[in-house]
Motif scaffolding. Structure first.
Motif, PDB file in Angstrom:
ATOM      1  N   LEU A   1       0.823  -1.202   0.000  1.00  0.00           N
ATOM      2  CA  LEU A   1       0.000   0.000   0.000  1.00  0.00           C
ATOM      3  C   LEU A   1       0.857   1.252   0.000  1.00  0.00           C
ATOM      4  CD1 LEU A   1      -2.790   1.305   0.249  1.00  0.00           C
ATOM      5  CD2 LEU A   1      -2.532   1.142   2.706  1.00  0.00           C
ATOM      6  N   GLY A   2       1.955   1.233   0.724  1.00  0.00           N
ATOM      7  CA  GLY A   2       2.843   2.389   0.783  1.00  0.00           C
ATOM      8  C   GLY A   2       3.459   2.716  -0.558  1.00  0.00           C
ATOM      9  N   THR A   3       3.865   1.696  -1.297  1.00  0.00           N
ATOM     10  CA  THR A   3       4.452   1.913  -2.619  1.00  0.00           C
ATOM     11  C   THR A   3       3.431   2.514  -3.577  1.00  0.00           C
ATOM     12  OG1 THR A   3       5.846  -0.020  -2.237  1.00  0.00           O
ATOM     13  CG2 THR A   3       5.712   0.794  -4.482  1.00  0.00           C
ATOM     14  N   ILE A   4       2.220   2.017  -3.511  1.00  0.00           N
ATOM     15  CA  ILE A   4       1.168   2.552  -4.376  1.00  0.00           C
ATOM     16  C   ILE A   4       0.874   4.007  -4.017  1.00  0.00           C
ATOM     17  CG2 ILE A   4      -1.275   2.320  -4.984  1.00  0.00           C
ATOM     18  CD1 ILE A   4      -0.895  -0.719  -4.621  1.00  0.00           C
ATOM     19  N   LEU A   5       0.850   4.331  -2.719  1.00  0.00           N
ATOM     20  CA  LEU A   5       0.625   5.712  -2.290  1.00  0.00           C
ATOM     21  C   LEU A   5       1.711   6.647  -2.796  1.00  0.00           C
ATOM     22  CD1 LEU A   5      -0.622   5.431   1.391  1.00  0.00           C
ATOM     23  CD2 LEU A   5      -1.819   6.432  -0.526  1.00  0.00           C
ATOM     24  N   VAL A   6       2.949   6.216  -2.695  1.00  0.00           N
ATOM     25  CA  VAL A   6       4.062   7.058  -3.148  1.00  0.00           C
ATOM     26  C   VAL A   6       3.974   7.291  -4.648  1.00  0.00           C
ATOM     27  CG1 VAL A   6       6.570   7.130  -3.443  1.00  0.00           C
ATOM     28  CG2 VAL A   6       5.609   6.457  -1.259  1.00  0.00           C
ATOM     29  N   ILE A   7       3.669   6.253  -5.414  1.00  0.00           N
ATOM     30  CA  ILE A   7       3.559   6.407  -6.869  1.00  0.00           C
ATOM     31  C   ILE A   7       2.422   7.356  -7.221  1.00  0.00           C
ATOM     32  CG2 ILE A   7       2.973   5.180  -9.004  1.00  0.00           C
ATOM     33  CD1 ILE A   7       4.506   2.773  -7.840  1.00  0.00           C
ATOM     34  N   LEU A   8       1.273   7.209  -6.565  1.00  0.00           N
ATOM     35  CA  LEU A   8       0.147   8.106  -6.837  1.00  0.00           C
ATOM     36  C   LEU A   8       0.471   9.547  -6.467  1.00  0.00           C
ATOM     37  CD1 LEU A   8      -2.944   6.021  -5.706  1.00  0.00           C
ATOM     38  CD2 LEU A   8      -2.377   6.779  -8.001  1.00  0.00           C
TER      39      LEU A   8
ATOM     40  N   ILE B   1       0.505  12.815  -8.900  1.00  0.00           N
ATOM     41  CA  ILE B   1      -0.285  14.006  -8.582  1.00  0.00           C
ATOM     42  C   ILE B   1       0.612  15.230  -8.501  1.00  0.00           C
ATOM     43  CG2 ILE B   1      -1.682  15.090  -6.777  1.00  0.00           C
ATOM     44  CD1 ILE B   1      -2.821  12.300  -6.197  1.00  0.00           C
ATOM     45  N   LEU B   2       1.798  15.074  -7.912  1.00  0.00           N
ATOM     46  CA  LEU B   2       2.739  16.187  -7.816  1.00  0.00           C
ATOM     47  C   LEU B   2       3.142  16.693  -9.188  1.00  0.00           C
ATOM     48  CD1 LEU B   2       4.445  17.933  -5.899  1.00  0.00           C
ATOM     49  CD2 LEU B   2       6.226  16.213  -6.072  1.00  0.00           C
ATOM     50  N   LEU B   3       3.346  15.783 -10.137  1.00  0.00           N
ATOM     51  CA  LEU B   3       3.676  16.196 -11.495  1.00  0.00           C
ATOM     52  C   LEU B   3       2.497  16.901 -12.166  1.00  0.00           C
ATOM     53  CD1 LEU B   3       5.655  13.098 -12.784  1.00  0.00           C
ATOM     54  CD2 LEU B   3       6.555  15.355 -12.189  1.00  0.00           C
ATOM     55  N   GLY B   4       1.276  16.527 -11.793  1.00  0.00           N
ATOM     56  CA  GLY B   4       0.100  17.139 -12.385  1.00  0.00           C
ATOM     57  C   GLY B   4      -0.186  18.539 -11.893  1.00  0.00           C
TER      58      GLY B   4
ATOM     59  N   THR C   1       4.442  18.160   0.437  1.00  0.00           N
ATOM     60  CA  THR C   1       4.475  17.940   1.878  1.00  0.00           C
ATOM     61  C   THR C   1       3.842  16.601   2.240  1.00  0.00           C
ATOM     62  OG1 THR C   1       4.342  20.323   2.231  1.00  0.00           O
ATOM     63  CG2 THR C   1       3.798  18.911   4.098  1.00  0.00           C
ATOM     64  N   VAL C   2       2.716  16.290   1.619  1.00  0.00           N
ATOM     65  CA  VAL C   2       2.073  14.995   1.864  1.00  0.00           C
ATOM     66  C   VAL C   2       2.979  13.858   1.413  1.00  0.00           C
ATOM     67  CG1 VAL C   2       0.102  13.548   1.216  1.00  0.00           C
ATOM     68  CG2 VAL C   2      -0.249  15.944   1.760  1.00  0.00           C
ATOM     69  N   LEU C   3       3.664  14.032   0.297  1.00  0.00           N
ATOM     70  CA  LEU C   3       4.588  13.010  -0.195  1.00  0.00           C
ATOM     71  C   LEU C   3       5.726  12.784   0.794  1.00  0.00           C
ATOM     72  CD1 LEU C   3       5.508  11.130  -2.492  1.00  0.00           C
ATOM     73  CD2 LEU C   3       6.717  13.067  -3.466  1.00  0.00           C
TER      74      LEU C   3
ATOM     75  N   VAL D   1       6.498   9.263   2.776  1.00  0.00           N
ATOM     76  CA  VAL D   1       7.808   8.607   2.690  1.00  0.00           C
ATOM     77  C   VAL D   1       8.393   8.399   4.082  1.00  0.00           C
ATOM     78  CG1 VAL D   1      10.200   8.953   1.925  1.00  0.00           C
ATOM     79  CG2 VAL D   1       8.317   9.367   0.356  1.00  0.00           C
ATOM     80  N   ILE D   2       8.264   9.378   4.967  1.00  0.00           N
ATOM     81  CA  ILE D   2       8.759   9.233   6.337  1.00  0.00           C
ATOM     82  C   ILE D   2       8.012   8.118   7.063  1.00  0.00           C
ATOM     83  CG2 ILE D   2       8.847  10.372   8.605  1.00  0.00           C
ATOM     84  CD1 ILE D   2       9.500  12.972   7.093  1.00  0.00           C
ATOM     85  N   LEU D   3       6.695   8.057   6.884  1.00  0.00           N
ATOM     86  CA  LEU D   3       5.928   6.989   7.507  1.00  0.00           C
ATOM     87  C   LEU D   3       6.319   5.619   6.957  1.00  0.00           C
ATOM     88  CD1 LEU D   3       2.373   8.586   7.731  1.00  0.00           C
ATOM     89  CD2 LEU D   3       3.933   8.083   9.610  1.00  0.00           C
ATOM     90  N   LEU D   4       6.627   5.556   5.659  1.00  0.00           N
ATOM     91  CA  LEU D   4       7.099   4.302   5.073  1.00  0.00           C
ATOM     92  C   LEU D   4       8.427   3.874   5.687  1.00  0.00           C
ATOM     93  CD1 LEU D   4       6.332   4.562   1.263  1.00  0.00           C
ATOM     94  CD2 LEU D   4       5.581   2.794   2.815  1.00  0.00           C
ATOM     95  N   LEU D   5       9.332   4.824   5.833  1.00  0.00           N
ATOM     96  CA  LEU D   5      10.642   4.496   6.396  1.00  0.00           C
ATOM     97  C   LEU D   5      10.558   4.078   7.865  1.00  0.00           C
ATOM     98  CD1 LEU D   5      12.811   7.299   4.765  1.00  0.00           C
ATOM     99  CD2 LEU D   5      12.753   4.882   4.175  1.00  0.00           C
TER     100      LEU D   5
END
Length: 52
Positions: free
Chosen positions: A3-10, A14-17, A38-40, A44-48
């Motif tokens: 789930l974390g990987t999918i969140l980061v990719i999304l 979104i950041l690029l958009g 900031t959300v990204l 990432v910090i929560l994933l780590l």
């Protein structure tokens, strides 16, 4: 994929958009990309830390 990987990719997509480079978003400024960035960083910090 976790789930974390999918969140980061999304969030990266979104950041690029929301980068004010395209014609429809030139009047937005850097607000939306700053918020998504900031959300990204938080995700990432929560994933780590293993929270997601």
């Amino acid at each position: 994929m976790s789930l974390g990987t999918i969140l980061v990719i999304l969030l990266i997509l979104i950041l690029l958009g929301v980068i004010p480079r395209w014609g429809y978003s030139t009047s937005w400024g850097y607000g939306p990309s700053g918020i998504v960035g900031t959300v990204l960083v938080i995700v990432v910090i929560l994933l780590l830390l293993g929270r997601i």
